[in-house]
Design a protein around this motif. Structure first.
Motif, PDB file in Angstrom:
ATOM      1  N   ARG A   6       0.842  -1.195   0.000  1.00  0.00           N
ATOM      2  CA  ARG A   6       0.000   0.000   0.000  1.00  0.00           C
ATOM      3  C   ARG A   6       0.879   1.247   0.000  1.00  0.00           C
ATOM      4  NH1 ARG A   6      -4.925   1.504   4.234  1.00  0.00           N
ATOM      5  NH2 ARG A   6      -5.725   3.301   3.077  1.00  0.00           N
ATOM      6  N   TYR A   7       0.553   2.180  -0.881  1.00  0.00           N
ATOM      7  CA  TYR A   7       1.269   3.452  -0.972  1.00  0.00           C
ATOM      8  C   TYR A   7       0.300   4.577  -0.635  1.00  0.00           C
ATOM      9  CZ  TYR A   7       5.015   0.969  -3.418  1.00  0.00           C
ATOM     10  OH  TYR A   7       6.031   0.107  -3.740  1.00  0.00           O
ATOM     11  N   ARG A   8       0.741   5.462   0.262  1.00  0.00           N
ATOM     12  CA  ARG A   8      -0.106   6.605   0.633  1.00  0.00           C
ATOM     13  C   ARG A   8       0.740   7.874   0.721  1.00  0.00           C
ATOM     14  NH1 ARG A   8      -3.731   4.678   5.740  1.00  0.00           N
ATOM     15  NH2 ARG A   8      -1.833   3.538   6.241  1.00  0.00           N
ATOM     16  N   VAL A  11      -1.613  13.150  -1.306  1.00  0.00           N
ATOM     17  CA  VAL A  11      -2.515  13.314  -2.457  1.00  0.00           C
ATOM     18  C   VAL A  11      -2.989  11.990  -3.052  1.00  0.00           C
ATOM     19  CG1 VAL A  11      -1.658  15.598  -3.114  1.00  0.00           C
ATOM     20  CG2 VAL A  11      -0.513  13.541  -4.002  1.00  0.00           C
ATOM     21  N   SER A  12      -2.605  10.850  -2.489  1.00  0.00           N
ATOM     22  CA  SER A  12      -2.984   9.583  -3.117  1.00  0.00           C
ATOM     23  C   SER A  12      -3.031   8.450  -2.098  1.00  0.00           C
ATOM     24  CB  SER A  12      -2.002   9.222  -4.237  1.00  0.00           C
ATOM     25  OG  SER A  12      -0.705   8.995  -3.702  1.00  0.00           O
ATOM     26  N   ASP A  13      -3.761   7.384  -2.477  1.00  0.00           N
ATOM     27  CA  ASP A  13      -3.856   6.187  -1.646  1.00  0.00           C
ATOM     28  C   ASP A  13      -4.126   5.006  -2.568  1.00  0.00           C
ATOM     29  OD1 ASP A  13      -4.378   4.132   0.099  1.00  0.00           O
ATOM     30  OD2 ASP A  13      -5.809   5.237   1.328  1.00  0.00           O
ATOM     31  N   SER A  14      -3.156   4.117  -2.695  1.00  0.00           N
ATOM     32  CA  SER A  14      -3.289   3.007  -3.637  1.00  0.00           C
ATOM     33  C   SER A  14      -4.413   2.052  -3.270  1.00  0.00           C
ATOM     34  CB  SER A  14      -1.973   2.230  -3.744  1.00  0.00           C
ATOM     35  OG  SER A  14      -1.656   1.585  -2.515  1.00  0.00           O
ATOM     36  N   ALA A  15      -4.942   2.116  -2.033  1.00  0.00           N
ATOM     37  CA  ALA A  15      -6.070   1.270  -1.650  1.00  0.00           C
ATOM     38  C   ALA A  15      -7.300   1.557  -2.505  1.00  0.00           C
ATOM     39  CB  ALA A  15      -6.407   1.468  -0.179  1.00  0.00           C
ATOM     40  N   LEU A  16      -7.369   2.736  -3.116  1.00  0.00           N
ATOM     41  CA  LEU A  16      -8.515   3.097  -3.953  1.00  0.00           C
ATOM     42  C   LEU A  16      -8.606   2.233  -5.212  1.00  0.00           C
ATOM     43  CD1 LEU A  16      -8.373   6.995  -3.681  1.00  0.00           C
ATOM     44  CD2 LEU A  16     -10.032   5.456  -2.605  1.00  0.00           C
ATOM     45  N   HIS A 139       1.782  19.708   5.907  1.00  0.00           N
ATOM     46  CA  HIS A 139       2.978  18.872   6.041  1.00  0.00           C
ATOM     47  C   HIS A 139       3.600  19.053   7.424  1.00  0.00           C
ATOM     48  CE1 HIS A 139       6.640  16.816   5.171  1.00  0.00           C
ATOM     49  NE2 HIS A 139       7.384  17.894   5.044  1.00  0.00           N
ATOM     50  N   THR A 140       3.880  17.929   8.114  1.00  0.00           N
ATOM     51  CA  THR A 140       4.345  18.006   9.498  1.00  0.00           C
ATOM     52  C   THR A 140       5.858  17.948   9.632  1.00  0.00           C
ATOM     53  OG1 THR A 140       4.114  15.600   9.726  1.00  0.00           O
ATOM     54  CG2 THR A 140       2.217  16.961  10.348  1.00  0.00           C
ATOM     55  N   PRO A 162       6.994   4.127   1.529  1.00  0.00           N
ATOM     56  CA  PRO A 162       5.730   3.928   0.817  1.00  0.00           C
ATOM     57  C   PRO A 162       4.585   4.758   1.380  1.00  0.00           C
ATOM     58  CG  PRO A 162       6.248   2.035   2.178  1.00  0.00           C
ATOM     59  CD  PRO A 162       7.448   2.913   2.214  1.00  0.00           C
ATOM     60  N   GLU A 163       4.735   5.258   2.616  1.00  0.00           N
ATOM     61  CA  GLU A 163       3.716   6.121   3.201  1.00  0.00           C
ATOM     62  C   GLU A 163       4.367   7.424   3.649  1.00  0.00           C
ATOM     63  OE1 GLU A 163       0.994   4.390   5.906  1.00  0.00           O
ATOM     64  OE2 GLU A 163       1.052   2.420   4.962  1.00  0.00           O
ATOM     65  N   SER A 164       3.771   8.537   3.229  1.00  0.00           N
ATOM     66  CA  SER A 164       4.362   9.841   3.497  1.00  0.00           C
ATOM     67  C   SER A 164       3.273  10.863   3.762  1.00  0.00           C
ATOM     68  CB  SER A 164       5.206  10.286   2.288  1.00  0.00           C
ATOM     69  OG  SER A 164       5.574  11.645   2.377  1.00  0.00           O
ATOM     70  N   ASP A 165       3.572  11.844   4.633  1.00  0.00           N
ATOM     71  CA  ASP A 165       2.608  12.911   4.868  1.00  0.00           C
ATOM     72  C   ASP A 165       2.825  14.063   3.894  1.00  0.00           C
ATOM     73  OD1 ASP A 165       4.955  13.997   5.800  1.00  0.00           O
ATOM     74  OD2 ASP A 165       4.121  14.766   7.671  1.00  0.00           O
ATOM     75  N   TRP A 166       3.684  13.844   2.898  1.00  0.00           N
ATOM     76  CA  TRP A 166       3.917  14.846   1.863  1.00  0.00           C
ATOM     77  C   TRP A 166       3.710  14.160   0.531  1.00  0.00           C
ATOM     78  CZ3 TRP A 166       3.120  19.539   1.304  1.00  0.00           C
ATOM     79  CH2 TRP A 166       3.825  20.396   0.455  1.00  0.00           C
TER      80      TRP A 166
END
Length: 298
Positions: A6-8, A11-16, A139-140, A162-166
């Motif tokens: 899973r990539y998040r 602006v995106s989420d591969s779960a979609l 962005h944190t 694979p997961e980022s808040d940016w």
């Protein structure tokens, strides 16, 4: 059953992708950011419609399926209603995408140094109103350095995430994305292209794409279609070809197609930074992939 990663990002989420109903013949354009996504969408559009006169803006014809900044239900409904051969966009690597028979997966690689600079220019072109409206100002992490060389080193040294808040943009993420295709490049459903090859011989690369998609196009027609996908030609049609125009994402739609050139990094990187980059990229990929990333086809 192979488990997908899973990539998040912000602006995106591969779960979609689990909500998308594939059809035989679908085309998934999966590229790292700023590696020729819109260019490849245009090339697919030219082959699918056999004309440069598109029926709707490119982003409506070929939406970003796993974007979280758009109305997913509207995107899926629009794709369900399409009767032509469908081609969609994503920045999710191959190991995060559903593997479906009859679907062609297309990737474009680019010299990572050019992709990094192009991404910086793209971020600077985002309208501040769109940034606030999309929550992209949340962005944190620490604020980016004002020194472009330091920003380049941070991008080069970041670990694969694979997961980022940016936006999830880093050298490691770009190399990983391309490698998921590189390792499967000889499979019939996978088509891997390079930005430099598209620049050097657009008609020839369009012919390669037509072959990968099993679309029969006469040689002369390929040349005519390729003329509609030159950088300057696409820049002149920015209001219908640039992504995000419906959301008024950019300060300037034309500046989304800023330069389309390679080697701009030479004006930025000093010898020490370049040596550091070379060592880092050698840690991330085997020598044959490193060479291809920087040069394209032999």
């Amino acid at each position: 059953m192979v488990e997908r990663r899973r990539y998040r990002t912000v602006v995106s989420d591969s779960a979609l992708w689990a909500r998308f109903r594939f059809r035989d013949g679908d085309i998934v354009i999966s590229t790292p950011p700023k590696c020729g996504t819109t260019w490849m969408q245009m090339l697919c559009a030219l082959l699918v419609f056999d004309t440069a006169d598109l029926p709707r803006p490119l982003t409506e014809i070929s939406p970003w399926v796993d974007a979280t900044t758009y109305d997913t239900e509207a995107i899926l409904a629009g794709l369900e209603g399409q009767r032509h051969r469908r081609f969609v966009k994503t920045h999710t690597p191959l190991d995060g995408l559903p593997s479906e028979a009859g679907v062609t997966y297309v990737c474009v690689g680019r010299d990572p140094r050019d992709a990094m600079l192009s991404f910086e220019h793209a971020v600077a072109n985002i309208d501040p109103v769109a940034i606030a409206a999309g929550g992209l100002d949340q962005h944190t992490g620490p604020p980016p350095s004002e020194d472009p060389l330091e920003r380049f080193r941070v991008w080069a040294d970041a670990e694969f995430t694979p997961e980022s808040d940016w936006f999830g943009v880093s050298l490691a993420n770009l190399v990983h994305h391309v490698r998921t295709f590189w390792d499967h490049r000889d499979e019939p459903q996978v088509a891997l292209f390079h930005y430099a090859d598209l620049k050097a011989d657009l008609p020839g690369q369009l012919a390669r794409l037509a072959d990968a998609l099993s679309i029969d196009v006469p040689l002369q027609r390929l040349g005519e279609l390729a003329d509609a996908a030159t950088f300057e030609g696409m820049r002149n049609r920015a209001d219908e070809l640039a992504p995000g125009v419906d959301a008024k994402l950019w300060r300037s739609n034309k500046d989304f197609f800023r330069a389309g050139t390679s080697g701009q990094w030479r004006d930025l990187l000093d010898a020490a930074t370049l040596d550091h980059y070379r060592r880092r990229v050698a840690e991330l990929a085997p020598p044959d992939l490193v060479e291809w990333l920087h040069t394209g086809s032999p």
